[in-house]
Write a protein that holds these residues in place. Structure first.
Motif, PDB file in Angstrom:
ATOM      1  N   GLU A  20      50.574  53.267  61.769  1.00 43.52           N
ATOM      2  CA  GLU A  20      50.733  52.967  62.952  1.00 43.52           C
ATOM      3  C   GLU A  20      52.749  53.313  62.705  1.00 43.52           C
ATOM      4  O   GLU A  20      53.262  52.638  61.735  1.00 43.52           O
ATOM      5  N   VAL A  22      56.223  52.594  65.098  1.00 41.73           N
ATOM      6  CA  VAL A  22      57.001  51.977  65.685  1.00 41.73           C
ATOM      7  C   VAL A  22      57.667  52.386  66.807  1.00 41.73           C
ATOM      8  O   VAL A  22      58.999  52.818  64.981  1.00 41.73           O
ATOM      9  N   SER A  26      60.642  53.240  74.601  1.00 42.09           N
ATOM     10  CA  SER A  26      59.180  52.794  75.048  1.00 42.09           C
ATOM     11  C   SER A  26      58.886  53.829  76.355  1.00 42.09           C
ATOM     12  O   SER A  26      57.337  54.446  76.392  1.00 42.09           O
ATOM     13  N   HIS A  27      59.454  54.899  76.846  1.00 45.95           N
ATOM     14  CA  HIS A  27      59.215  56.421  77.574  1.00 45.95           C
ATOM     15  C   HIS A  27      60.899  56.741  77.788  1.00 45.95           C
ATOM     16  O   HIS A  27      61.601  56.066  77.447  1.00 45.95           O
ATOM     17  N   LEU A  31      61.980  59.461  74.041  1.00 48.36           N
ATOM     18  CA  LEU A  31      60.766  59.483  73.721  1.00 48.36           C
ATOM     19  C   LEU A  31      60.588  60.731  73.085  1.00 48.36           C
ATOM     20  O   LEU A  31      59.408  60.799  72.197  1.00 48.36           O
ATOM     21  N   ILE A  35      59.645  61.749  69.630  1.00 45.86           N
ATOM     22  CA  ILE A  35      58.624  62.419  68.963  1.00 45.86           C
ATOM     23  C   ILE A  35      58.474  64.473  68.429  1.00 45.86           C
ATOM     24  O   ILE A  35      58.062  64.415  67.846  1.00 45.86           O
ATOM     25  N   LEU A  57      50.198  61.915  67.314  1.00 39.17           N
ATOM     26  CA  LEU A  57      51.001  60.867  67.766  1.00 39.17           C
ATOM     27  C   LEU A  57      50.123  60.326  68.935  1.00 39.17           C
ATOM     28  O   LEU A  57      49.952  60.590  70.237  1.00 39.17           O
ATOM     29  N   HIS A  58      50.177  59.157  69.094  1.00 40.04           N
ATOM     30  CA  HIS A  58      49.265  58.533  70.347  1.00 40.04           C
ATOM     31  C   HIS A  58      49.711  56.752  70.814  1.00 40.04           C
ATOM     32  O   HIS A  58      49.852  56.265  70.114  1.00 40.04           O
ATOM     33  N   ASP A  59      50.242  56.287  72.737  1.00 41.97           N
ATOM     34  CA  ASP A  59      50.504  55.543  72.485  1.00 41.97           C
ATOM     35  C   ASP A  59      49.745  55.191  73.382  1.00 41.97           C
ATOM     36  O   ASP A  59      48.759  55.334  74.444  1.00 41.97           O
ATOM     37  N   ALA A  62      50.106  53.566  76.640  1.00 44.09           N
ATOM     38  CA  ALA A  62      50.756  54.603  77.895  1.00 44.09           C
ATOM     39  C   ALA A  62      49.482  55.503  77.985  1.00 44.09           C
ATOM     40  O   ALA A  62      48.791  55.858  79.197  1.00 44.09           O
ATOM     41  N   THR A  64      48.808  57.851  76.491  1.00 45.00           N
ATOM     42  CA  THR A  64      49.979  59.102  76.317  1.00 45.00           C
ATOM     43  C   THR A  64      49.382  59.911  74.582  1.00 45.00           C
ATOM     44  O   THR A  64      49.651  59.105  73.618  1.00 45.00           O
TER      45      THR A  64
END
Length: 67
Positions: A20, A22, A26-27, A31, A35, A57-59, A62, A64
């Motif tokens: 994990e 951070v 946020s978007h 972002l 990424i 990678l996974h949010d 969201a 995504t």
């Protein structure tokens, strides 16, 4: 794993195959760029070590995913 340390990397399983992190965005375009840069750095580091990686990678908020 060096590229993930700055994002508060935390292992999620004993096998150390899932982590994990951070990101400070946020978007949006920031972002997406972060990424893209992170994945490129991970692949370049592996290449320098004559290795390869599989990364995604996974949010979870969201829903995504990037790879």
């Amino acid at each position: 794993m060096l590229c993930l340390a700055e994002y508060g990397m935390r292992s999620l399983n004993k096998c150390r195959t899932e982590y994990e992190i951070v990101l400070p965005f946020s978007h949006g375009p920031e972002l997406e760029a972060a990424i893209e840069d992170l994945l490129a750095e991970m692949h370049a580091t592996a290449d320098l070590c004559h290795c390869w990686i599989e990364a995604s990678l996974h949010d979870p908020v969201a829903g995504t995913a990037w790879s």
